[in-house]
Design an enzyme around this catalytic site. Structure first.
Site, short mmCIF file in Angstrom:
data_model
loop_
_atom_site.label_atom_id
_atom_site.label_comp_id
_atom_site.label_asym_id
_atom_site.label_seq_id
_atom_site.Cartn_x
_atom_site.Cartn_y
_atom_site.Cartn_z
N ASP A 10 0.82 -1.20 0.00
CA ASP A 10 0.00 0.00 0.00
C ASP A 10 0.86 1.26 0.00
O ASP A 10 1.88 1.33 0.71
CB ASP A 10 -0.91 0.00 1.24
CG ASP A 10 -1.96 1.09 1.20
OD1 ASP A 10 -2.29 1.57 0.09
OD2 ASP A 10 -2.45 1.48 2.27
N HIS A 27 4.01 3.33 -8.87
CA HIS A 27 3.93 1.90 -9.17
C HIS A 27 5.29 1.37 -9.66
O HIS A 27 5.69 0.26 -9.31
CB HIS A 27 2.86 1.63 -10.22
CG HIS A 27 1.47 1.97 -9.75
ND1 HIS A 27 0.96 1.51 -8.56
CD2 HIS A 27 0.49 2.73 -10.32
CE1 HIS A 27 -0.28 1.97 -8.41
NE2 HIS A 27 -0.57 2.71 -9.46
N LEU A 121 12.50 -19.96 -3.90
CA LEU A 121 11.44 -19.07 -3.44
C LEU A 121 10.28 -19.13 -4.43
O LEU A 121 10.51 -19.11 -5.65
CB LEU A 121 11.95 -17.62 -3.35
CG LEU A 121 10.91 -16.52 -3.09
CD1 LEU A 121 10.29 -16.68 -1.71
CD2 LEU A 121 11.55 -15.13 -3.24
#
Length: 229
Positions: A10, A27, A121
């Site tokens: 956020d 972004h 991962l």
């Protein structure tokens, strides 16, 4: 030890606004923050990372912002693909695939296929994701299975229900970290978060550094996880 770290990313737009920039610049910087978090997970041997990339509610945003987001996603994926493979990072897209824009579907498929062997991962990009929509979808599957005689009501357990969700192959998050100063889940992994630790940061997502993540790890390690016992 944390096995699954989940992040609500956020603050990208607020970060850009503070600098007098257009929202999409936030972004772009948010992508760099996500890369730092991935590297942190590799160093800490955290095997699963979930990133709230695009929610179903984000569909309300302007067409120009959404176009930039999707274009950035495609460009970054192609650019980072060799490095993802080199580092043994597997990428999965989790969400309502019927809503995926046609322009990004080939990229999503390519990245998933070419990183499928990654063992170090697994990064779950929650894309066109909404927890309520996920739960409703799971309920519909169960109703269909009962109607078709595949299961009975007695077969419905929490484990069975979990397997009907988009996240069926993913362990539940040990800790959910949210940036931006907000203290809510915002339709993120509502069912899976039943026993997750919640850690909130006041910094905006593009400002996330390893020291913030260290705070989250320390918070988790000092939490008493009794699970009702």
């Amino acid at each position: 030890m944390i096995q699954h770290l989940a992040c609500i990313m956020d603050g990208n737009r607020r970060w850009a606004k503070k600098k007098g920039w257009l929202p999409w610049h936030g972004h772009r910087e948010g992508v760099q923050a996500a890369k730092r978090v991935m590297q942190f997970c590799l160093e800490k041997q955290i095997s699963h990372l979930s990133l709230y990339t695009f929610s179903t509610e984000n569909l309300k945003r302007s067409d120009i912002e959404k176009k930039f987001l999707f274009t950035t996603l495609v460009q970054e994926a192609h650019q980072e693909l060799p490095l993802l493979k080199e580092k043994g990072i597997r990428v999965q897209f989790i969400g309502d695939r019927t809503l995926f824009p046609e322009a990004v579907i080939p990229m999503c498929n390519q990245v998933e296929q070419e990183t499928a062997e990654g063992k170090n991962l697994t990064v779950h990009l929650l894309f066109f994701y909404g927890a309520r929509q996920e739960i409703i979808g799971g309920v519909k599957k169960i109703i269909s299975n009962i109607k078709n005689g595949l299961i009975s009501e007695d077969d419905i357990t929490s484990e069975y229900f979990s397997k009907q969700l988009w996240t069926s192959e993913i362990p539940e998050p040990d800790i959910i970290v949210r940036t931006g100063g907000m203290h809510r889940l915002s339709n993120f992994l509502l069912y899976q978060a039943a026993y997750s630790e919640l850690f909130f940061l006041d910094c905006l997502w593009p400002d996330v550094q390893s020291e913030h993540l260290e705070q989250a790890v320390s918070f988790f390690n000092n939490s008493q996880r009794n699970f009702g016992v």
